[in-house]
Motif scaffolding. Sequence first.
Motif, PDB file in Angstrom:
ATOM      1  N   MET A   8       0.866  -1.179   0.000  1.00  0.00           N
ATOM      2  CA  MET A   8       0.000   0.000   0.000  1.00  0.00           C
ATOM      3  C   MET A   8       0.903   1.230   0.000  1.00  0.00           C
ATOM      4  O   MET A   8       1.707   1.403   0.913  1.00  0.00           O
ATOM      5  N   SER A   9       0.785   2.042  -1.020  1.00  0.00           N
ATOM      6  CA  SER A   9       1.646   3.211  -1.162  1.00  0.00           C
ATOM      7  C   SER A   9       0.852   4.489  -0.935  1.00  0.00           C
ATOM      8  O   SER A   9      -0.287   4.620  -1.401  1.00  0.00           O
ATOM      9  N   PHE A  10       1.494   5.410  -0.246  1.00  0.00           N
ATOM     10  CA  PHE A  10       0.897   6.707   0.097  1.00  0.00           C
ATOM     11  C   PHE A  10       1.865   7.821  -0.280  1.00  0.00           C
ATOM     12  O   PHE A  10       3.057   7.596  -0.415  1.00  0.00           O
ATOM     13  N   THR A  19       5.616   3.404   1.648  1.00  0.00           N
ATOM     14  CA  THR A  19       5.001   2.124   1.302  1.00  0.00           C
ATOM     15  C   THR A  19       4.924   1.229   2.526  1.00  0.00           C
ATOM     16  O   THR A  19       5.907   1.058   3.246  1.00  0.00           O
ATOM     17  N   GLU A  35      -8.898  -0.338  -0.102  1.00  0.00           N
ATOM     18  CA  GLU A  35      -9.147   1.101  -0.077  1.00  0.00           C
ATOM     19  C   GLU A  35      -9.702   1.539   1.278  1.00  0.00           C
ATOM     20  O   GLU A  35      -9.315   2.588   1.808  1.00  0.00           O
ATOM     21  N   MET A  38      -6.800   1.651   3.677  1.00  0.00           N
ATOM     22  CA  MET A  38      -5.949   2.811   3.396  1.00  0.00           C
ATOM     23  C   MET A  38      -6.616   4.103   3.862  1.00  0.00           C
ATOM     24  O   MET A  38      -5.946   4.987   4.419  1.00  0.00           O
ATOM     25  N   ASN A  39      -7.924   4.230   3.655  1.00  0.00           N
ATOM     26  CA  ASN A  39      -8.650   5.407   4.147  1.00  0.00           C
ATOM     27  C   ASN A  39      -8.570   5.503   5.665  1.00  0.00           C
ATOM     28  O   ASN A  39      -8.378   6.590   6.219  1.00  0.00           O
ATOM     29  N   LEU A  42      -5.203   6.787   6.758  1.00  0.00           N
ATOM     30  CA  LEU A  42      -5.109   8.239   6.571  1.00  0.00           C
ATOM     31  C   LEU A  42      -5.936   8.996   7.609  1.00  0.00           C
ATOM     32  O   LEU A  42      -5.456   9.976   8.200  1.00  0.00           O
ATOM     33  N   SER A  56      -2.216  11.234   1.159  1.00  0.00           N
ATOM     34  CA  SER A  56      -3.089  10.667   0.128  1.00  0.00           C
ATOM     35  C   SER A  56      -2.648   9.259  -0.257  1.00  0.00           C
ATOM     36  O   SER A  56      -1.500   8.875  -0.031  1.00  0.00           O
ATOM     37  N   LYS A  57      -3.576   8.517  -0.857  1.00  0.00           N
ATOM     38  CA  LYS A  57      -3.278   7.186  -1.367  1.00  0.00           C
ATOM     39  C   LYS A  57      -2.594   7.333  -2.717  1.00  0.00           C
ATOM     40  O   LYS A  57      -2.927   8.223  -3.495  1.00  0.00           O
ATOM     41  N   SER A  58      -1.656   6.430  -2.981  1.00  0.00           N
ATOM     42  CA  SER A  58      -0.961   6.451  -4.254  1.00  0.00           C
ATOM     43  C   SER A  58      -1.271   5.202  -5.079  1.00  0.00           C
ATOM     44  O   SER A  58      -1.635   5.298  -6.243  1.00  0.00           O
ATOM     45  N   ALA A  60      -2.071   0.528  -4.661  1.00  0.00           N
ATOM     46  CA  ALA A  60      -2.112  -0.712  -3.880  1.00  0.00           C
ATOM     47  C   ALA A  60      -1.911  -1.854  -4.864  1.00  0.00           C
ATOM     48  O   ALA A  60      -2.493  -1.856  -5.953  1.00  0.00           O
TER      49      ALA A  60
END
Length: 73
Positions: A8-10, A19, A35, A38-39, A42, A56-58, A60
């Motif tokens: 998971m990259s941000f 990551t 998702e 990841m939310n 954040l 922010s999400k980049s 996955a």
Amino acid sequence: MIREYLQMSFRNLEGGNFTLSVYDPKEDLTSEEVEAVMNNILEKNSFKSPGGDLKSKSAARIVTRQVNTLAEF
């Protein structure tokens, strides 16, 4: 040996990448589940990076890695 992991990259406040890798994700993992996680990361500001808070999400992805050991000493 084959190994899978979820990456998971941000993006952080400075615009850099952060990551997070989770080994052996469940086989039926969906993009919606990832998702949501990841939310949550954040929203709760769960991790800090050298470039500041995650903003922010980049991306996955599921990464599959195969290692063939030739010899062990």
